[in-house]
Design an enzyme around this catalytic site. Structure first.
Site, short mmCIF file in Angstrom:
data_model
loop_
_atom_site.label_atom_id
_atom_site.label_comp_id
_atom_site.label_asym_id
_atom_site.label_seq_id
_atom_site.Cartn_x
_atom_site.Cartn_y
_atom_site.Cartn_z
N PRO A 1 38.00 -29.61 -18.00
CA PRO A 1 37.33 -30.38 -19.05
C PRO A 1 35.90 -29.87 -19.24
CG PRO A 1 37.44 -31.66 -17.01
CD PRO A 1 38.21 -30.38 -16.77
N GLY B 1 30.84 -31.37 -15.28
CA GLY B 1 30.41 -31.01 -13.93
C GLY B 1 31.41 -30.19 -13.14
N LEU B 2 32.45 -29.67 -13.80
CA LEU B 2 33.45 -28.90 -13.05
C LEU B 2 33.31 -27.39 -13.26
CD1 LEU B 2 36.66 -31.12 -13.38
CD2 LEU B 2 34.91 -31.13 -11.60
N GLY B 3 32.21 -26.99 -13.85
CA GLY B 3 31.95 -25.55 -13.96
C GLY B 3 32.76 -24.87 -15.04
N SER B 4 33.15 -25.63 -16.07
CA SER B 4 33.99 -25.06 -17.13
C SER B 4 33.31 -23.85 -17.80
CB SER B 4 34.31 -26.16 -18.13
OG SER B 4 34.28 -25.70 -19.43
N ALA C 1 33.29 -20.84 -15.49
CA ALA C 1 34.64 -20.29 -15.29
C ALA C 1 35.05 -19.45 -16.49
CB ALA C 1 35.64 -21.42 -15.05
N ASP D 1 26.41 -22.93 -10.05
CA ASP D 1 27.72 -22.90 -10.71
C ASP D 1 28.26 -21.47 -10.81
OD1 ASP D 1 27.30 -25.58 -11.20
OD2 ASP D 1 28.13 -25.48 -13.22
#
Ligand code: PMV
Length: 317
Positions: A100, A104-107, A110, A151
């Protein structure tokens, strides 16, 4: 003219301990989320038509030559071409991501890392991780303004990272594989705004915030030791403490606190928000036998999605 398609992927990441205080020089630790990934495919395109970029999740498709300088995907491509002193290839570059956005998930990191690796491989000059990381840091500036660099580092190296700003990141080993549930609040959060808000509060209450940052830094050091030793009960306590201090810092929200509490009540060893806060995701450290109950509890507490990932060890799925 290239004839072969190339595909590369990169993981998401979660910060286990130390978000925000890492911006102020304290240590933080982060781990890759190998089960949620961005994937980039580069395939030969039409001769003399240049490079075409397709961002599947964003439903965007555009010619590289017409992209704005500040478009993260176009910037990643430009930096690779400049670095390799390569002409724009006739190709189609397609991005797909499980991650998503703005949570905060490093999209962003990535997508950049997978893009840099796929494009450089397509050009027969796959770049070393150090260079991939440097390029990803430059692109992160578009997303974050003044990123600490955590990140892009954890995503580029796909390894647990102990990170202190302006020092070489330390990669470290996991003593015992562990399981995380990642629960999405569905509330989009802007890292740039959250970081700016903490900065305003730091200026207004310097002494208090310095103490908070020191405490979180100490937790991050202890959490690294706990991860290295496989001391998962201790790690859970440290995550809980970190969340309490993030509440004091003013970056949590009621919906996040509710999910954190629900996870603990259902048997998680510890839980906290992860990333910039003010929305985004929470993580829960969970023993395998409690995964089902904690997942249900997180959903009942309002999580839109709950993902499971194992950190370290062999894939067991
Ligand atoms: O990208 P996020 O949401 O995981 O946030 C990064 C963590 C912060 O410490 C808040 C900012 C930074 O640059 O380290």
């Amino acid at each position: 003219m290239k004839t072969k398609a190339v595909e590369r992927s990169a993981p998401g990441k979660v910060i286990l301990c130390g978000e925000h205080s890492v911006v102020y020089g304290r240590p933080a630790i982060a781990v890759p989320v190998r089960d949620l990934r961005a994937r980039v495919r580069v395939e030969p395109g039409v001769q003399d038509e240049g490079l075409y970029l397709v961002a599947t999740n964003l439903k965007e498709a555009f010619a590289f030559g017409e992209a704005s300088d500040e478009h993260p995907l176009a910037k990643a491509v430009r930096l690779v071409l400049n670095y390799l002193q390569s002409e724009e290839p006739d190709a189609v570059l397609t991005v797909e991501s499980d991650l998503p956005i703005a949570s905060g998930l490093g999209s962003g990191a990535a997508v950049t890392v997978a893009t840099v690796r796929a494009l450089s491989a397509f050009l027969d000059a796959e770049l070393p991780r150090e260079t991939v990381n440097e390029i990803a840091y430059e692109v992160e500036k578009i997303h974050h303004g003044t990123p600490s660099g955590i990140d892009n580092t954890v995503v580029s190296w796909e390894s647990p990272v102990y990170f202190v700003r302006e020092r070489s990141p330390e990669l470290f080993e996991i003593g015992l594989p562990f399981h995380l549930l990642i629960a999405n609040s569905g509330i989009a959060s802007s890292t740039r705004e959250a970081v700016a808000e903490v900065h305003r509060r730091w200026i207004a209450s310097l002494e208090y915030y310095e103490i908070l940052f020191n405490c979180i830094g100490a937790l991050a050091n202890a959490a690294r030791a706990a991860v290295e030793q496989g001391a998962l009960q201790a790690l859970g306590i440290l995550l809980n403490e970190n969340h309490r201090l993030l509440i004091n810092m003013g970056v949590s929200l009621m919906p996040l606190d509710r999910m954190v509490q629900a996870a603990r009540d259902a048997g998680a060893l510890g839980a906290k928000l992860t990333g910039a806060g003010q929305g985004g995701n929470v993580i829960a450290l969970v023993e395998p036998e409690s995964l089902h109950d904690v997942k249900q509890a997180l959903r009942a507490a309002g999580a839109l999605q709950v993902w499971h990932t194992q950190v370290g060890g062999a894939y067991d799925e």
